[in-house]
Design a protein around this motif. Structure first.
Motif, short mmCIF file in Angstrom:
data_model
loop_
_atom_site.label_atom_id
_atom_site.label_comp_id
_atom_site.label_asym_id
_atom_site.label_seq_id
_atom_site.Cartn_x
_atom_site.Cartn_y
_atom_site.Cartn_z
N GLN A 127 -9.95 -5.26 7.72
CA GLN A 127 -9.87 -3.81 7.90
C GLN A 127 -11.04 -3.10 7.23
O GLN A 127 -11.54 -2.10 7.75
CB GLN A 127 -8.55 -3.27 7.35
CG GLN A 127 -7.35 -3.66 8.17
CD GLN A 127 -7.36 -3.00 9.53
OE1 GLN A 127 -7.79 -1.87 9.69
NE2 GLN A 127 -6.88 -3.72 10.53
N SER A 169 0.83 -1.19 0.00
CA SER A 169 0.00 0.00 0.00
C SER A 169 0.87 1.25 0.00
O SER A 169 1.81 1.35 0.79
CB SER A 169 -0.89 -0.01 1.23
OG SER A 169 -1.68 1.14 1.27
N ARG A 200 -3.71 6.48 4.15
CA ARG A 200 -3.83 6.25 5.58
C ARG A 200 -5.24 6.66 6.02
O ARG A 200 -6.06 7.05 5.21
CB ARG A 200 -2.79 7.07 6.36
CG ARG A 200 -1.37 6.68 6.06
CD ARG A 200 -1.01 5.34 6.69
NE ARG A 200 0.38 5.02 6.42
CZ ARG A 200 0.76 4.13 5.54
NH1 ARG A 200 -0.11 3.48 4.84
NH2 ARG A 200 2.04 3.87 5.34
N ASP A 251 -8.94 6.55 6.85
CA ASP A 251 -10.10 5.70 6.54
C ASP A 251 -9.80 4.69 5.43
O ASP A 251 -10.55 3.76 5.24
CB ASP A 251 -11.29 6.57 6.12
CG ASP A 251 -11.86 7.33 7.30
OD1 ASP A 251 -11.61 6.90 8.44
OD2 ASP A 251 -12.53 8.34 7.08
N ARG A 252 -8.72 4.90 4.69
CA ARG A 252 -8.41 3.97 3.60
C ARG A 252 -7.33 2.97 4.03
O ARG A 252 -6.63 2.44 3.20
CB ARG A 252 -7.97 4.74 2.36
CG ARG A 252 -9.12 5.55 1.77
CD ARG A 252 -8.70 6.27 0.53
NE ARG A 252 -8.48 5.34 -0.55
CZ ARG A 252 -9.09 5.37 -1.72
NH1 ARG A 252 -9.99 6.28 -1.94
NH2 ARG A 252 -8.79 4.51 -2.65
N ASP A 253 -7.22 2.70 5.32
CA ASP A 253 -6.21 1.76 5.80
C ASP A 253 -6.54 0.32 5.43
O ASP A 253 -5.74 -0.57 5.66
CB ASP A 253 -6.00 1.90 7.30
CG ASP A 253 -7.27 1.60 8.10
OD1 ASP A 253 -8.34 1.49 7.49
OD2 ASP A 253 -7.17 1.50 9.33
N CYS A 254 -7.69 0.10 4.85
CA CYS A 254 -8.07 -1.25 4.43
C CYS A 254 -7.42 -1.63 3.09
O CYS A 254 -7.51 -2.77 2.67
CB CYS A 254 -9.57 -1.39 4.35
SG CYS A 254 -10.37 -0.21 3.25
#
Length: 187
Positions: A183, A154, A159, A161-164
């Motif tokens: 996640q 990644s 980072r 909210d898009r940590d999934c």
């Protein structure tokens, strides 16, 4: 014996010679053969959200089903669209577009005012630590096999909210955004 014959005699193998080092070299003991490793591809299920192509490891997918009637859950978190009855099993259905910031408002797909879902929409039933959960996707693209050399971690800029987003995979000209289902469905 001429000088040429002496050179030829020195060049060719004689039964009394020690060739153990040569046999080790031929077997790859120099380390070159050990560096060439066959990459084992990993299978992912590719799907579309808006105009982007995403993928999750196929081992996390329990099944794919058409969008059934969803039951609305009052005062639930925005990404929870509702629950569905899948052969007697009640499963939560999530909209991960909110988590990925592809949408600001969840679609109205549950309750009495809900319209018919788009024809290509599907629910992916994913296996998670908390139990099976459904994820609403716009369409399923298919199974894609990606070798480790085709996958990048990644990017550092993703980072919050898009940590999934677990990484990016590229096969030919197609880019796949690889998601971590745990996640993506975390509260």
């Amino acid at each position: 014996m001429s000088r040429f014959e002496a050179l030829l005699d020195a060049f060719f193998y004689r039964p009394d010679e020690d060739v153990s080092g040569l046999l080790d070299f031929a077997a790859g003991s120099d380390g070159l053969a050990s560096r060439v490793v066959e990459e084992e591809p990993t299978e992912y299920l590719a799907f579309r959200l808006e105009a982007e192509c995403y993928a999750v490891p196929i081992l996390t997918v329990r099944e794919i089903c058409k969008v059934p009637l969803l039951t609305e859950i009052p005062r639930s978190e925005p990404q929870l669209l509702g629950v569905m009855n899948l052969r007697g099993e009640l499963l939560p259905v999530y909209d991960i577009k909110l988590r990925l910031r592809l949408s600001d408002v969840p679609p109205l797909v549950a309750g009495p005012d809900a319209g018919l879902p788009p024809r290509a929409a599907r629910i992916l039933v994913l296996k998670t630590d908390a139990g099976p959960a459904g994820v609403w996707v716009d369409s399923v693209a298919g199974v894609v096999r990606l070798k480790p050399s085709m996958v990048e971690l990644s990017p550092a800029g993703i980072r919050g909210d898009r940590d999934c987003v677990a990484g990016l995979g590229r096969k030919g000209s197609q880019l796949y955004i690889l998601l971590d289902p745990e996640q993506a469905l975390a509260p």
